[in-house]
Scaffold this motif. Structure first.
Motif, PDB file in Angstrom:
ATOM      1  N   SER A 240      33.656  53.861  45.220  1.00  0.00           N
ATOM      2  CA  SER A 240      33.174  52.589  44.685  1.00  0.00           C
ATOM      3  C   SER A 240      33.557  51.397  45.565  1.00  0.00           C
ATOM      4  O   SER A 240      32.988  50.328  45.424  1.00  0.00           O
ATOM      5  CB  SER A 240      33.709  52.385  43.257  1.00  0.00           C
ATOM      6  OG  SER A 240      35.113  52.463  43.268  1.00  0.00           O
ATOM      7  N   GLY A 241      34.486  51.600  46.496  1.00  0.00           N
ATOM      8  CA  GLY A 241      34.951  50.488  47.328  1.00  0.00           C
ATOM      9  C   GLY A 241      34.087  50.245  48.559  1.00  0.00           C
ATOM     10  O   GLY A 241      32.863  50.319  48.488  1.00  0.00           O
ATOM     11  N   ASP A 242      34.742  49.952  49.674  1.00  0.00           N
ATOM     12  CA  ASP A 242      34.110  49.586  50.943  1.00  0.00           C
ATOM     13  C   ASP A 242      32.990  50.557  51.359  1.00  0.00           C
ATOM     14  O   ASP A 242      33.228  51.721  51.642  1.00  0.00           O
ATOM     15  CB  ASP A 242      35.219  49.565  52.010  1.00  0.00           C
ATOM     16  CG  ASP A 242      34.695  49.200  53.387  1.00  0.00           C
ATOM     17  OD1 ASP A 242      33.511  48.809  53.479  1.00  0.00           O
ATOM     18  OD2 ASP A 242      35.469  49.303  54.357  1.00  0.00           O
ATOM     19  N   LYS A 243      31.758  50.020  51.406  1.00  0.00           N
ATOM     20  CA  LYS A 243      30.615  50.870  51.760  1.00  0.00           C
ATOM     21  C   LYS A 243      30.724  51.391  53.181  1.00  0.00           C
ATOM     22  O   LYS A 243      30.349  52.521  53.479  1.00  0.00           O
ATOM     23  CB  LYS A 243      29.318  50.052  51.667  1.00  0.00           C
ATOM     24  CG  LYS A 243      28.807  49.814  50.279  1.00  0.00           C
ATOM     25  CD  LYS A 243      27.414  49.209  50.402  1.00  0.00           C
ATOM     26  CE  LYS A 243      27.042  48.446  49.150  1.00  0.00           C
ATOM     27  NZ  LYS A 243      25.724  47.808  49.298  1.00  0.00           N
ATOM     28  N   GLY A 244      31.197  50.519  54.089  1.00  0.00           N
ATOM     29  CA  GLY A 244      31.287  50.897  55.503  1.00  0.00           C
ATOM     30  C   GLY A 244      32.156  52.127  55.684  1.00  0.00           C
ATOM     31  O   GLY A 244      31.772  53.079  56.374  1.00  0.00           O
TER      32      GLY A 244
ATOM     33  N   ASP B 214      20.318  57.565  50.254  1.00  0.00           N
ATOM     34  CA  ASP B 214      19.994  58.145  48.945  1.00  0.00           C
ATOM     35  C   ASP B 214      21.208  58.848  48.339  1.00  0.00           C
ATOM     36  O   ASP B 214      21.541  58.654  47.171  1.00  0.00           O
ATOM     37  CB  ASP B 214      18.847  59.160  49.074  1.00  0.00           C
ATOM     38  CG  ASP B 214      17.495  58.477  49.300  1.00  0.00           C
ATOM     39  OD1 ASP B 214      17.433  57.239  49.140  1.00  0.00           O
ATOM     40  OD2 ASP B 214      16.524  59.175  49.639  1.00  0.00           O
ATOM     41  N   ILE B 215      21.868  59.680  49.149  1.00  0.00           N
ATOM     42  CA  ILE B 215      23.040  60.416  48.662  1.00  0.00           C
ATOM     43  C   ILE B 215      24.114  59.427  48.182  1.00  0.00           C
ATOM     44  O   ILE B 215      24.635  59.539  47.071  1.00  0.00           O
ATOM     45  CB  ILE B 215      23.649  61.318  49.764  1.00  0.00           C
ATOM     46  CG1 ILE B 215      22.722  62.490  50.068  1.00  0.00           C
ATOM     47  CG2 ILE B 215      25.028  61.837  49.335  1.00  0.00           C
ATOM     48  CD1 ILE B 215      23.212  63.397  51.187  1.00  0.00           C
ATOM     49  N   LEU B 216      24.410  58.435  49.023  1.00  0.00           N
ATOM     50  CA  LEU B 216      25.494  57.512  48.680  1.00  0.00           C
ATOM     51  C   LEU B 216      25.136  56.624  47.499  1.00  0.00           C
ATOM     52  O   LEU B 216      26.000  56.297  46.683  1.00  0.00           O
ATOM     53  CB  LEU B 216      25.883  56.677  49.898  1.00  0.00           C
ATOM     54  CG  LEU B 216      26.587  57.487  50.982  1.00  0.00           C
ATOM     55  CD1 LEU B 216      26.930  56.614  52.178  1.00  0.00           C
ATOM     56  CD2 LEU B 216      27.856  58.136  50.443  1.00  0.00           C
ATOM     57  N   SER B 217      23.865  56.257  47.386  1.00  0.00           N
ATOM     58  CA  SER B 217      23.451  55.455  46.232  1.00  0.00           C
ATOM     59  C   SER B 217      23.625  56.257  44.950  1.00  0.00           C
ATOM     60  O   SER B 217      24.125  55.752  43.938  1.00  0.00           O
ATOM     61  CB  SER B 217      21.988  55.017  46.379  1.00  0.00           C
ATOM     62  OG  SER B 217      21.866  54.201  47.521  1.00  0.00           O
ATOM     63  N   PHE B 218      23.235  57.537  45.024  1.00  0.00           N
ATOM     64  CA  PHE B 218      23.422  58.409  43.867  1.00  0.00           C
ATOM     65  C   PHE B 218      24.905  58.544  43.520  1.00  0.00           C
ATOM     66  O   PHE B 218      25.321  58.368  42.374  1.00  0.00           O
ATOM     67  CB  PHE B 218      22.818  59.795  44.142  1.00  0.00           C
ATOM     68  CG  PHE B 218      23.267  60.845  43.167  1.00  0.00           C
ATOM     69  CD1 PHE B 218      22.736  60.897  41.881  1.00  0.00           C
ATOM     70  CD2 PHE B 218      24.247  61.772  43.514  1.00  0.00           C
ATOM     71  CE1 PHE B 218      23.162  61.853  40.962  1.00  0.00           C
ATOM     72  CE2 PHE B 218      24.681  62.727  42.604  1.00  0.00           C
ATOM     73  CZ  PHE B 218      24.138  62.766  41.325  1.00  0.00           C
ATOM     74  N   VAL B 219      25.709  58.828  44.544  1.00  0.00           N
ATOM     75  CA  VAL B 219      27.143  59.060  44.326  1.00  0.00           C
ATOM     76  C   VAL B 219      27.814  57.811  43.755  1.00  0.00           C
ATOM     77  O   VAL B 219      28.617  57.890  42.820  1.00  0.00           O
ATOM     78  CB  VAL B 219      27.813  59.498  45.655  1.00  0.00           C
ATOM     79  CG1 VAL B 219      29.328  59.365  45.576  1.00  0.00           C
ATOM     80  CG2 VAL B 219      27.439  60.938  45.986  1.00  0.00           C
TER      81      VAL B 219
ATOM     82  N   PHE C  70      29.093  58.441  40.151  1.00  0.00           N
ATOM     83  CA  PHE C  70      30.536  58.686  40.125  1.00  0.00           C
ATOM     84  C   PHE C  70      31.365  57.424  40.363  1.00  0.00           C
ATOM     85  O   PHE C  70      32.565  57.422  40.167  1.00  0.00           O
ATOM     86  CB  PHE C  70      30.923  59.750  41.157  1.00  0.00           C
ATOM     87  CG  PHE C  70      30.149  61.032  41.022  1.00  0.00           C
ATOM     88  CD1 PHE C  70      30.019  61.654  39.786  1.00  0.00           C
ATOM     89  CD2 PHE C  70      29.550  61.625  42.132  1.00  0.00           C
ATOM     90  CE1 PHE C  70      29.311  62.839  39.654  1.00  0.00           C
ATOM     91  CE2 PHE C  70      28.832  62.806  42.004  1.00  0.00           C
ATOM     92  CZ  PHE C  70      28.705  63.412  40.764  1.00  0.00           C
ATOM     93  N   GLY C  71      30.718  56.364  40.828  1.00  0.00           N
ATOM     94  CA  GLY C  71      31.462  55.140  41.153  1.00  0.00           C
ATOM     95  C   GLY C  71      31.238  54.058  40.120  1.00  0.00           C
ATOM     96  O   GLY C  71      31.228  52.880  40.456  1.00  0.00           O
ATOM     97  N   SER C  72      31.032  54.450  38.902  1.00  0.00           N
ATOM     98  CA  SER C  72      30.743  53.569  37.758  1.00  0.00           C
ATOM     99  C   SER C  72      29.797  52.439  38.134  1.00  0.00           C
ATOM    100  O   SER C  72      30.099  51.260  37.959  1.00  0.00           O
ATOM    101  CB  SER C  72      32.034  53.035  37.115  1.00  0.00           C
ATOM    102  OG  SER C  72      32.906  52.533  38.093  1.00  0.00           O
TER     103      SER C  72
END
Lengths: 418, 139
Positions: B67-71, B109-114, B118-120
């Motif tokens: 849920s934190g730093d996207k980079g 797509d994967i990270l947006s889903f995750v 899972f990242g509230s």
């Protein structure tokens, strides 16, 4: 007044429900063959890995996470009522391996093996100051646990798991080739033999007794044929890295988890080959040019038996007692920890199996001996399993003990039939 | 005057609604594609429920990594991990594979889903953000 009492009892019920819900725990009842009975003899010790039972019935447990600062627990039944009522904790290190002989307790951390002299009660004489007999073993986190067993002739056998899946140049990276030769095998991926009575031995003083075994977690010295037998955790990622050769179902089943008899100098073939339980062949790993059919490592040993993939055989125990019916004598019990990487198939394992044997040879098919540890039907994630079998030991009366490293239980299994 | 105000308000409102509807329309396929890709590439280790595996694979659920730093999150997917990682006070040692071979849209797509699952509900990752991190990778 009365209503207040009712109120209280309701409140009590409510809290009990809350407690039950928050722990999600109801005691599991194990399924066993007719005539067998399981009793929970220890609870809530956390990650109880391997266990050992002394000739007077004391139970030793090795913990993988310290409990109140200690990594070894000794339980004793002081008043002989069948329940453990005396606890001794010591050893400030985590680990998996534990073994007993008449004079010493042996326990391992992830780098070393220690021994503790025992008194007549089978208690350590000086629990704070063990002798370090082995040190400096490879510990890179992955497959770091050091399982141990004794041959009764002055040697201890130590598993040193390979810190790798299949010895790729970049571990677990899709497309990375296998190292040729696999240099990890110099210090890991095998069984090392050390003397029990020499201090501070390491690779220089020990013998690489067997090589080519990725990660042996279960091992036992077979007293009937006086040889070492092991259970091995097979490789991962066949489907994930080679989906065109292995579909998801095949990736869940392959490779077999394996059970070997290993004479000195034996080679299990890892990482170059894996055991395919359907073709009953040693198949060349795709990282070494395999295609799912090509065979390899002709000099490597064949296992005695192949089990479904990824079930994680964590402990091996030859039945040397006379309490259980005749079919169990000389046979092997294997505790399976249960899988984590059979998805999208459901996870499997989480049980103790029995393999009938005589004279060191397998005489029939394996069967599930104790089941029901998960406390539920299907397990999608192993975290959902209430208990996971991990260690096995036999008591002086021929009962066997099973430990659980999810919630720290130990069960005693006795035969009560005729 | 009053009427005009109401009309303007309605206009703005419908615009807001319109934007919301269109962005949801964008989000839905991303989430769906991400869910399918997650099953294919991630679930065998991190599990369908994102809770990981005790001792072996760190959880994604409720973690700062997700849920934190996207980079940082994007770089983990691009480069993999070869160092131990501490998640929720537990150390994990299994290396994580690199997913450089997937394209920017797939990784987004994967990270947006995750992050959603899972990242509230942490914000989506765009293909552009993945592309920016990919450019910075050591050659």
């Amino acid at each position: 007044m009365e209503s207040r009492v009712i109120h209280k009892s309701w409140l009590c019920c409510f809290f009990q429900l809350l407690v039950l819900l928050s722990f999600g725990q109801s005691p599991v009842s194990l399924q066993l063959p007719p005539g067998f009975k399981a009793t929970q003899v220890a609870a809530d010790w956390g990650r109880v890995r391997h266990i050992a039972v002394g000739r007077n019935g004391v139970l030793y447990m090795k913990l993988e996470r310290l409990k109140n600062g200690f990594g070894i627990v000794r339980l004793r039944d002081k008043n002989n009522d069948g329940l453990y009522d005396d606890t001794l904790t010591f050893g400030n290190y985590v680990g998996t391996g534990i073994a007993l002989d008449d004079q010493y307790l042996y326990a391992s951390s992830n780098q070393a093996v220690y021994r503790y002299m025992l008194n007549a009660l089978q208690d350590p004489v000086d629990p704070q100051n063990p002798e370090r007999i082995v040190q400096g073993l490879v510990d890179k986190g992955q497959h770091a646990s050091k399982s141990i067993t004794l041959d009764g002739k002055g040697f201890v056998y130590v598993n040193i798991g390979a810190p790798s899946n299949v010895c790729q140049v970049r571990d677990r990276f899709q497309g990375s080739p296998g190292m040729m030769p696999c240099t990890l095998l110099d210090s890991a991926g095998g069984i090392w033999q050390f003397r029990t009575d020499k201090l501070d031995q390491s690779y220089g003083e020990g013998v690489r007794y067997a090589t080519g075994f990725r990660n042996v977690v279960g091992l036992d010295w077979n007293p009937f044929v006086k040889d070492l037998f092991v259970t091995v955790h097979g490789r991962d990622m066949l489907h994930q890295h080679y989906p065109s050769m292995y579909d998801a179902k095949l990736g869940a089943e392959l490779p077999a988890e394996t059970f070997y008899r290993i004479p000195k100098g034996a080679d299990g073939g890892w990482p170059y080959v894996y055991w395919d339980q359907f073709q009953k062949k040693k198949i060349l790993s795709p990282e070494y040019g395999g295609d799912g059919k090509k065979e390899g490592a002709p000099g490597a040993l064949d296992p005695l038996m192949g089990f479904p993939g990824h079930l994680a055989p964590n402990s091996l125990l030859f039945y040397r007692g006379d309490q259980f019916p005749k079919k169990y004598q000389e046979g092997a019990f294997i505790a399976f920890h249960g899988s984590w990487n059979r998805s999208p198939e459901i996870q499997e394992g989480f049980y103790v199996v029995f393999v009938p044997m005589k004279g060191g040879e397998v005489t029939g098919d394996w069967e599930i001996f104790a089941d029901g540890f998960t406390g539920q039907g299907k397990v999608a994630n192993p975290r959902d399993a209430q208990h996971r079998p991990c260690g096995l030991a036999m008591g002086p009366d021929g009962s066997i003990y099973v430990s659980d490293d999810a919630r720290g239980m130990v069960w005693k299994i006795e035969y009560k039939g005729k | 005057m009053k009427k005009e105000l109401i009309q303007i308000c309605l206009l703005v409102w419908s615009l807001v609604l319109g934007i919301e509807v269109s962005s949801q329309r964008d989000k839905e396929p991303t989430y769906k594609r991400g869910a399918a890709l997650y099953q294919q590439h991630c679930a065998s280790c991190h599990q369908s429920d994102g809770k990981g595996v005790t001792r072996l694979i760190p959880p994604l659920v409720g973690t700062d990594y997700v849920s934190g730093d996207k980079g940082r999150l994007i770089r983990i997917l691009l480069q993999g991990l070869n160092e131990p990682i501490v998640v929720q006070e537990e150390e994990y040692y299994s290396p994580m594979a690199s997913f450089q071979h997937l394209n920017d849209i797939q990784l987004a797509d994967i990270l947006s889903f995750v992050r959603t699952r899972f990242g509230s509900g942490a914000s989506f990752v765009t293909p552009k953000e993945v592309q920016q991190q990919r450019k910075k990778l050591p050659k």
